[in-house]
Motif scaffolding. Structure first.
Motif, mmCIF file in Angstrom:
data_model
loop_
_atom_site.group_PDB
_atom_site.id
_atom_site.type_symbol
_atom_site.label_atom_id
_atom_site.label_comp_id
_atom_site.label_asym_id
_atom_site.label_seq_id
_atom_site.Cartn_x
_atom_site.Cartn_y
_atom_site.Cartn_z
ATOM 1 N N TYR A 372 0.841 -1.198 0.000
ATOM 2 C CA TYR A 372 0.000 0.000 0.000
ATOM 3 C C TYR A 372 0.876 1.248 0.000
ATOM 4 O O TYR A 372 1.971 1.266 0.586
ATOM 5 C CB TYR A 372 -0.901 0.046 1.248
ATOM 6 C CG TYR A 372 -1.873 -1.096 1.364
ATOM 7 C CD1 TYR A 372 -3.099 -1.079 0.695
ATOM 8 C CD2 TYR A 372 -1.569 -2.209 2.159
ATOM 9 C CE1 TYR A 372 -3.995 -2.134 0.805
ATOM 10 C CE2 TYR A 372 -2.453 -3.271 2.280
ATOM 11 C CZ TYR A 372 -3.659 -3.227 1.593
ATOM 12 O OH TYR A 372 -4.541 -4.274 1.702
ATOM 13 N N ASN A 645 -1.088 -1.762 -7.093
ATOM 14 C CA ASN A 645 -1.913 -0.671 -7.603
ATOM 15 C C ASN A 645 -2.304 0.200 -6.418
ATOM 16 O O ASN A 645 -2.896 -0.299 -5.451
ATOM 17 C CB ASN A 645 -3.162 -1.226 -8.296
ATOM 18 C CG ASN A 645 -3.940 -0.143 -9.035
ATOM 19 O OD1 ASN A 645 -4.185 0.936 -8.499
ATOM 20 N ND2 ASN A 645 -4.335 -0.435 -10.269
ATOM 21 N N TYR A 646 -1.958 1.472 -6.500
ATOM 22 C CA TYR A 646 -2.186 2.367 -5.369
ATOM 23 C C TYR A 646 -3.422 3.259 -5.548
ATOM 24 O O TYR A 646 -3.530 4.321 -4.937
ATOM 25 C CB TYR A 646 -0.938 3.218 -5.117
ATOM 26 C CG TYR A 646 0.301 2.387 -4.833
ATOM 27 C CD1 TYR A 646 0.239 1.253 -4.031
ATOM 28 C CD2 TYR A 646 1.530 2.728 -5.389
ATOM 29 C CE1 TYR A 646 1.361 0.484 -3.775
ATOM 30 C CE2 TYR A 646 2.671 1.961 -5.134
ATOM 31 C CZ TYR A 646 2.583 0.839 -4.330
ATOM 32 O OH TYR A 646 3.695 0.075 -4.071
ATOM 33 N N ASN A 647 -4.344 2.812 -6.380
ATOM 34 C CA ASN A 647 -5.612 3.507 -6.543
ATOM 35 C C ASN A 647 -6.394 3.487 -5.224
ATOM 36 O O ASN A 647 -6.468 2.446 -4.558
ATOM 37 C CB ASN A 647 -6.418 2.835 -7.658
ATOM 38 C CG ASN A 647 -7.800 3.411 -7.811
ATOM 39 O OD1 ASN A 647 -8.744 2.948 -7.177
ATOM 40 N ND2 ASN A 647 -7.933 4.419 -8.667
ATOM 41 N N LYS A 649 -9.639 3.596 -4.361
ATOM 42 C CA LYS A 649 -10.775 2.685 -4.225
ATOM 43 C C LYS A 649 -10.308 1.237 -4.138
ATOM 44 O O LYS A 649 -10.851 0.438 -3.369
ATOM 45 C CB LYS A 649 -11.746 2.874 -5.386
ATOM 46 C CG LYS A 649 -12.499 4.202 -5.341
ATOM 47 C CD LYS A 649 -13.533 4.288 -6.451
ATOM 48 C CE LYS A 649 -14.319 5.600 -6.360
ATOM 49 N NZ LYS A 649 -15.330 5.712 -7.444
ATOM 50 N N LYS A 650 -9.304 0.894 -4.934
ATOM 51 C CA LYS A 650 -8.802 -0.475 -4.898
ATOM 52 C C LYS A 650 -8.130 -0.774 -3.563
ATOM 53 O O LYS A 650 -8.241 -1.885 -3.024
ATOM 54 C CB LYS A 650 -7.832 -0.708 -6.054
ATOM 55 C CG LYS A 650 -8.529 -0.775 -7.412
ATOM 56 C CD LYS A 650 -7.587 -1.234 -8.510
ATOM 57 C CE LYS A 650 -8.337 -1.369 -9.836
ATOM 58 N NZ LYS A 650 -7.480 -1.876 -10.927
ATOM 59 N N ALA A 651 -7.438 0.204 -3.020
ATOM 60 C CA ALA A 651 -6.794 0.020 -1.721
ATOM 61 C C ALA A 651 -7.826 -0.142 -0.619
ATOM 62 O O ALA A 651 -7.681 -0.992 0.274
ATOM 63 C CB ALA A 651 -5.874 1.200 -1.420
ATOM 64 N N ALA A 653 -10.846 -1.271 -0.961
ATOM 65 C CA ALA A 653 -11.471 -2.588 -1.132
ATOM 66 C C ALA A 653 -10.549 -3.685 -0.610
ATOM 67 O O ALA A 653 -11.003 -4.654 0.028
ATOM 68 C CB ALA A 653 -11.785 -2.816 -2.606
ATOM 69 N N SER A 654 -9.259 -3.550 -0.861
ATOM 70 C CA SER A 654 -8.286 -4.527 -0.396
ATOM 71 C C SER A 654 -8.217 -4.555 1.125
ATOM 72 O O SER A 654 -8.163 -5.630 1.737
ATOM 73 C CB SER A 654 -6.905 -4.210 -0.979
ATOM 74 O OG SER A 654 -5.932 -5.090 -0.489
#
Length: 705
Positions: A372, A645-647, A649-651, A653-654
């Motif tokens: 992250y 991927n440091y987006n 929303k994706k972070a 969700a992760s």
């Protein structure tokens, strides 16, 4: 008398006369800048002579190009050349004032990754006299515009122009020969850029730097696996034994790396106006469960913070020019701390309250294997919440905590503070200590921003206790680089009480904090000499991770076999007995310059110089050739950059999915955030009540649903 005046004016009305005037004016202002704007350390008659002569050869060469053109084109070309070289001088004056170094092509190439907020920094260091570097150009334009000097339209023979060029090249050769007689190996060994400018001039330095940049690009393209043989041999021969009292003592613990921006060791226990500047860090420094190092040096070059990160995460030195994070962070292969610990079962994260592209972190962190990267976009916007290079530390650490509590344990989390960054400005509502009174604007705000940083550390450590993370974590504090450069010796003399603050004192004041704080750790103040290059092996050994197969140029500071030679990026060094600064040597204990060296002292110098030169050269070879692509240590899996991927929303969700493991502080607290337990007196959050940021709470809850 009138006849003599007429002849002089008649001479300047010729193309040759105008050129002589232009060259003379440019030489005068350059020599003035060398002596007043830079600290080149000129000693002896030869160095003074070379400093006076070295602007001439390249100026004649460049201005002489105008002779190949006819009429007005010749004059316009000369003025353009004058402007461009003056602009380059001007840019270096500003850069040198803050960083005590000269601009490089690598640094300019990196400028896109560090340009954020630089305009504020430039305005802070600009002095009225800096504009005098353009005075000669203004004079020439005025003389031509008012027809006090007339343009000579008569053609000049090409062989005359060629003769000027040949003469300039001969002068350059003579300059280089004289320089080599006073400083052998000037262009082949690792020297400070000050040396090249002092001996050859700024324009010649620019050419040398350009050649080096081109060579580096070619080196990577032509590198092969066998180039790593000498590196592996050196690393193997410099292995040190483990300290059984500390090896593995932090095994399985969370790791916090707290980056203390521009924080120098002298701030520890320093008082101003009867008030401790850093009371919270002072307390941590002296606690029984804190291992503190008082002879730990920053070893950065032009990359500053980026160089510190490179050393801390990889045990590789920064490059002699520019930042390796920017030039190599995207494409090179690394075996960095995040990847090593990730493969030991750790969750890894970095947090920084500025744009992700700063120092190319958004790409470099993927190469290093960070799971992250919480950057500026992850944190709520707060009115007046930023200063200088990003979020104010109190806001940043509070908001970063809302992500820390979501990380599956054990985790490795690096938190990068920025408020204590040049130009050391802080709004009045956050000022809780008075400025110093040295009269140096760069220096006098330093204690205010350092005090603010210390307060933010106190708030964060209090939150760790409330969340219980203090019992399961090792917290490491480090200063990344100096805050006050050696261009501020008068101010430092007043701050430190050292009457004649010299180059030796400046070398000693490159010490920065290195503190390892953990519940149950056998602490105390350790006097071992070391630097940032030693950070990673020391940390990994505490965590019980063997480093025997890794390419690291540092060694465990806790090992009895640790070599206490500390290399600076410019080739200077410090040992417990002798310190090298430029061409001078000092007793490390007394600060007395060593003139008549004994046989034993010469042996120490030869050994240290050889070690430093070899290490810097081999480390540069690893980075410039991307040599780690040819070697994977046993038990280590090569980093796959596409996995990261440091987006935002994706972070989120992760992190939400990660709560299912039940190991994060948040999950262990039944999904209830510790955000309300984070108490800050940040005035920007006063309207939210007791310093709690509703935006931060929202980000925590959204990831835990």
């Amino acid at each position: 008398m009138k006849s003599i005046g007429g002849k002089i004016r008649g001479f300047f009305n010729t193309r040759l006369g105008f050129s002589v005037l232009a060259i003379a004016l440019f030489w005068a202002k350059t020599y003035w800048a060398y002596n007043t704007k830079f600290n080149l350390g000129v000693k002896g008659q030869m160095q003074h002579l070379l400093l006076a002569l070295n602007p001439l050869p390249t100026t004649i060469l460049l201005f002489g190009l105008a002779f190949y053109l006819s009429g007005r084109k010749s004059y316009i070309t000369m003025l353009i050349i004058d402007f461009l070289t003056s602009l380059w001088l001007f840019a270096n004056v500003l850069y040198y004032r803050e960083f005590s170094d000269f601009l490089t092509f690598a640094l300019i190439k990196d400028s896109g990754s560090v340009s954020n907020n630089l305009s504020k920094g430039v305005l802070g260091i600009l002095q009225p006299t800096d504009w005098l570097v353009f005075l000669d150009l203004v004079v020439l334009i005025v003389l031509l515009a008012t027809h006090l000097i007339r343009i000579d339209l008569r053609p000049i023979k090409k062989r005359f122009a060629l003769g000027v060029t040949i003469m300039a090249l001969f002068m350059i050769g003579a300059n280089l020969s004289m320089a080599d007689s006073d400083r052998s190996g000037l262009l082949t060994r690792t020297f400070d850029n000050n040396y090249i400018v002092k001996y050859l001039g700024l324009n010649a330095y620019t050419v040398v730097d350009g050649v080096k940049t081109a060579q580096t690009s070619a080196e990577k393209a032509n590198a092969k696996a066998s180039d790593l043989d000498s590196v592996l041999a050196y690393v193997k021969n410099h292995q040190v034994s483990k300290n059984v009292s500390y090896y593995g003592k932090a095994k399985g613990k969370n790791v916090f790396i707290i980056h203390l921006e521009s924080f120098q060791q002298f701030l520890i226990d320093y008082k101003w106006d009867g008030q401790e500047v850093t009371p919270n860090l002072n307390k941590i420094y002296h606690e029984n469960n804190t291992l503190s190092f008082d002879n730990f040096f920053n070893q950065v070059g032009q990359g500053k913070t980026a160089d510190a990160e490179m050393m801390l995460e990889n045990s590789l030195f920064g490059l002699p020019e520019g930042s390796a994070m920017s030039t190599d962070g995207t494409s090179n292969t690394f075996q960095a701390a995040p990847a090593i610990l990730d493969q030991q079962g750790y969750t890894t994260a970095a947090a920084h309250g500025d744009v992700p592209s700063f120092w190319n972190r958004d790409n470099t962190y993927k190469s290093w294997g960070y799971d992250y990267f919480f950057s500026k976009q992850y944190f709520p916007k707060v009115k007046d919440g930023e200063v200088g290079y990003g979020m104010k530390d109190k806001l940043f650490l509070k908001d970063a905590a809302s992500y820390v509590e979501q990380l599956p344990q054990p985790f490795y989390a690096k938190l990068i503070t920025v408020t204590n960054h040049y130009p050391y400005t802080l709004d009045k509502k956050n000022q809780t200590i008075s400025k110093t009174d040295t009269g140096d604007k760069t220096v006098d705000g330093y204690v205010q921003t350092a005090h603010y940083l210390d307060q933010s550390i106190g708030e964060f450590m209090a939150w760790l206790q409330k969340s219980g993370l203090d019992k399961s974590s090792m917290v490491v504090f480090y200063g990344d680089h100096y805050g006050i450069s050696d261009n501020h010796k008068k101010a430092m003399a007043k701050l430190t009480g050292i009457k004649d603050f010299n180059d030796y004192n400046n070398a000693m004041y490159q010490r920065v904090p290195f503190m390892i704080h953990m519940d149950g750790l056998q602490g105390g103040i350790n006097h071992t000499y070391g630097g940032e290059i030693d950070f990673l092996p020391t940390l990994l050994h505490l965590l019980g991770v063997d480093t025997a197969n890794n390419v690291m140029f540092g060694t465990d500071l806790l090992s009895a076999q640790h070599d206490q030679t500390v290399a600076f990026r410019n080739g200077d060094w410090v040992t417990p007995t002798i310190t090298k600064v430029g061409s001078s040597y000092y007793s490390t204990g007394s600060g007395k310059e060593l003139k008549n060296l004994s046989r034993s002292q010469k042996q120490v110098i030869d050994t240290a110089t050889n070690k430093v030169t070899t290490e810097l050269s081999l480390s540069d070879r690893v980075l410039n050739g991307d040599l780690l692509r040819f070697y994977t240590p046993s038990g280590f899996k090569k980093v796959d950059k596409t996995k990261y991927n440091y987006n935002l929303k994706k972070a989120q969700a992760s992190l939400k999915k990660a709560q299912q493991a039940g190991t994060s502080a948040l999950a262990k607290n039944g999904g209830k955030s510790y955000d309300a337990d984070y108490v800050t007196d940040a005035p920007e959050l006063a309207n939210n009540g007791s310093g709690s940021s509703s935006s931060s709470s929202a980000s925590s809850s959204s990831a835990s649903k």
